[in-house]
Scaffold this motif. Sequence first.
Motif, mmCIF file in Angstrom:
data_model
loop_
_atom_site.group_PDB
_atom_site.id
_atom_site.type_symbol
_atom_site.label_atom_id
_atom_site.label_comp_id
_atom_site.label_asym_id
_atom_site.label_seq_id
_atom_site.Cartn_x
_atom_site.Cartn_y
_atom_site.Cartn_z
ATOM 1 N N GLN A 128 11.883 20.850 35.911
ATOM 2 C CA GLN A 128 12.729 19.809 35.320
ATOM 3 C C GLN A 128 12.497 18.471 36.017
ATOM 4 N N LEU A 129 12.388 18.510 37.329
ATOM 5 C CA LEU A 129 12.140 17.291 38.096
ATOM 6 C C LEU A 129 10.791 16.689 37.737
ATOM 7 N N ARG A 130 9.797 17.541 37.582
ATOM 8 C CA ARG A 130 8.449 17.063 37.263
ATOM 9 C C ARG A 130 8.407 16.419 35.872
ATOM 10 N N ARG A 131 9.142 16.987 34.923
ATOM 11 C CA ARG A 131 9.113 16.499 33.536
ATOM 12 C C ARG A 131 9.913 15.220 33.336
ATOM 13 N N THR A 132 11.120 15.136 33.936
ATOM 14 C CA THR A 132 12.036 14.037 33.599
ATOM 15 C C THR A 132 12.515 13.216 34.790
ATOM 16 N N ARG A 133 12.394 13.773 36.000
ATOM 17 C CA ARG A 133 12.959 13.142 37.203
ATOM 18 C C ARG A 133 14.485 13.041 37.144
ATOM 19 N N ILE A 134 15.114 13.781 36.225
ATOM 20 C CA ILE A 134 16.568 13.708 36.053
ATOM 21 C C ILE A 134 17.166 15.101 36.168
ATOM 22 N N LEU A 135 18.229 15.218 36.946
ATOM 23 C CA LEU A 135 18.990 16.457 37.029
ATOM 24 C C LEU A 135 20.447 16.156 36.723
ATOM 25 N N THR A 136 21.105 17.081 36.018
ATOM 26 C CA THR A 136 22.504 16.933 35.651
ATOM 27 C C THR A 136 23.270 18.162 36.113
ATOM 28 N N THR A 137 24.415 17.953 36.729
ATOM 29 C CA THR A 137 25.207 19.063 37.244
ATOM 30 C C THR A 137 26.066 19.668 36.137
ATOM 31 N N PRO A 138 26.630 20.861 36.352
ATOM 32 C CA PRO A 138 27.524 21.465 35.353
ATOM 33 C C PRO A 138 28.742 20.604 35.043
ATOM 34 N N LEU A 139 29.113 19.696 35.956
ATOM 35 C CA LEU A 139 30.261 18.821 35.729
ATOM 36 C C LEU A 139 29.842 17.468 35.165
ATOM 37 N N GLY A 140 28.550 17.304 34.870
ATOM 38 C CA GLY A 140 28.091 16.104 34.171
ATOM 39 C C GLY A 140 27.577 14.985 35.051
ATOM 40 N N ARG A 141 27.544 15.164 36.372
ATOM 41 C CA ARG A 141 26.979 14.112 37.226
ATOM 42 C C ARG A 141 25.457 14.108 37.049
ATOM 43 N N ARG A 142 24.898 12.933 36.851
ATOM 44 C CA ARG A 142 23.479 12.806 36.518
ATOM 45 C C ARG A 142 22.788 11.953 37.575
ATOM 46 N N ARG A 143 21.632 12.398 38.007
ATOM 47 C CA ARG A 143 20.899 11.640 39.022
ATOM 48 C C ARG A 143 19.433 11.538 38.652
ATOM 49 N N ILE A 144 18.878 10.349 38.834
ATOM 50 C CA ILE A 144 17.444 10.119 38.670
ATOM 51 C C ILE A 144 16.808 10.103 40.057
ATOM 52 N N PHE A 145 15.724 10.866 40.229
ATOM 53 C CA PHE A 145 15.032 10.950 41.507
ATOM 54 C C PHE A 145 13.820 10.018 41.480
ATOM 55 N N PHE A 146 13.895 8.947 42.268
ATOM 56 C CA PHE A 146 12.851 7.920 42.238
ATOM 57 C C PHE A 146 11.783 8.095 43.314
ATOM 58 N N GLY A 147 12.015 8.987 44.278
ATOM 59 C CA GLY A 147 11.123 9.083 45.429
ATOM 60 C C GLY A 147 9.726 9.560 45.098
ATOM 61 N N ARG A 148 8.834 9.403 46.083
ATOM 62 C CA ARG A 148 7.464 9.883 45.939
ATOM 63 C C ARG A 148 7.474 11.406 45.858
ATOM 64 N N TRP A 149 6.602 11.950 45.003
ATOM 65 C CA TRP A 149 6.579 13.401 44.812
ATOM 66 C C TRP A 149 6.032 14.089 46.055
ATOM 67 N N ASN A 150 6.858 14.957 46.654
ATOM 68 C CA ASN A 150 6.424 15.786 47.777
ATOM 69 C C ASN A 150 7.429 16.929 47.943
ATOM 70 N N ASP A 151 7.197 17.783 48.927
ATOM 71 C CA ASP A 151 8.073 18.938 49.127
ATOM 72 C C ASP A 151 9.501 18.523 49.456
ATOM 73 N N ASP A 152 9.638 17.426 50.198
ATOM 74 C CA ASP A 152 10.986 16.967 50.557
ATOM 75 C C ASP A 152 11.772 16.541 49.323
ATOM 76 N N LEU A 153 11.112 15.903 48.365
ATOM 77 C CA LEU A 153 11.795 15.501 47.138
ATOM 78 C C LEU A 153 12.258 16.728 46.360
ATOM 79 N N VAL A 154 11.412 17.759 46.306
ATOM 80 C CA VAL A 154 11.781 18.984 45.601
ATOM 81 C C VAL A 154 12.974 19.651 46.272
ATOM 82 N N ARG A 155 12.953 19.719 47.604
ATOM 83 C CA ARG A 155 14.078 20.315 48.326
ATOM 84 C C ARG A 155 15.360 19.516 48.116
ATOM 85 N N GLU A 156 15.234 18.189 48.075
ATOM 86 C CA GLU A 156 16.399 17.342 47.824
ATOM 87 C C GLU A 156 16.974 17.610 46.438
ATOM 88 N N ALA A 157 16.097 17.821 45.474
ATOM 89 C CA ALA A 157 16.540 18.111 44.106
ATOM 90 C C ALA A 157 17.222 19.473 44.025
#
Length: 273
Positions: free
Chosen positions: A154-183
Amino acid sequence: CNYAITGTVTGRLSSREGILGTGTNLQNIPRGKMVRSLFIPDPGFIFVNADLSQAEARVVAYLSDEERLQIVFEQGGDIHKRNAAQVFGKPVKAVSEAERELGKMLVHAANYKIGVRKFAKAINKSEDRARELLNTYFAIYPRIKRWHSQVEEQLRRTRILTTPLGRRRIFFGRWNDDLVREAIAYVPQSTVGDILNQGLCAAFDNMPEQWRMILQNHDAVLFQVPDYTPYMLIHKFVHRFFEIPITIGRHTFKIPVDIKTGKTWSNLKKLEI
């Protein structure tokens, strides 16, 4: 309060100025008794601590649809001991305190894809032993790894994750393992933060006279209440406003709240009803 910074990331609050402008963040006060014994309620009052029990790990169990892990939580008891029993292949009663603590650290490392090297350093074991423990955990709960892959895709396709309660975040960082773990950490941490914040708002609007909200500390809230307050009233109030139903996929559940009371922040004892 750092809600404009921290809140937009996970929904949690943090301090900016700290205690009297010293920069000390109350959320980072050490857990040791010596320091926390210095925090006392006003005369004639006691502290009440309401703590969401194993909140993030519970949310991960439902996000990943890992039924075996859901059952562990639904059956209750000492969650970390029961998890350690699964990992070490022994009866719950035979699990030592050291194994329980190791199991607790393993849950966090595996759920959030910490990695072998960091986990080995955290538990002061060899990388081979750390890898063995992580592999065992994923063999017991294979859907956790599948959930990691889903988040990464999902992160690779859209850079956007949404929680079950509707909070939405765009991940702008450089692609690496730390970004994936943060997501991977974002959705459970943010979900728990928002559940606690909903409880805080509802509790604040309905607090009995003389009750005072002192501190939000990670997944817990600290109140002070008059020392003559009936324990049943405390129990009903906390469970009413902090055990909030949440729906993830096909499951609706509540995160249980552990309640403790005491005369200082260091000697809180479980509220028995």
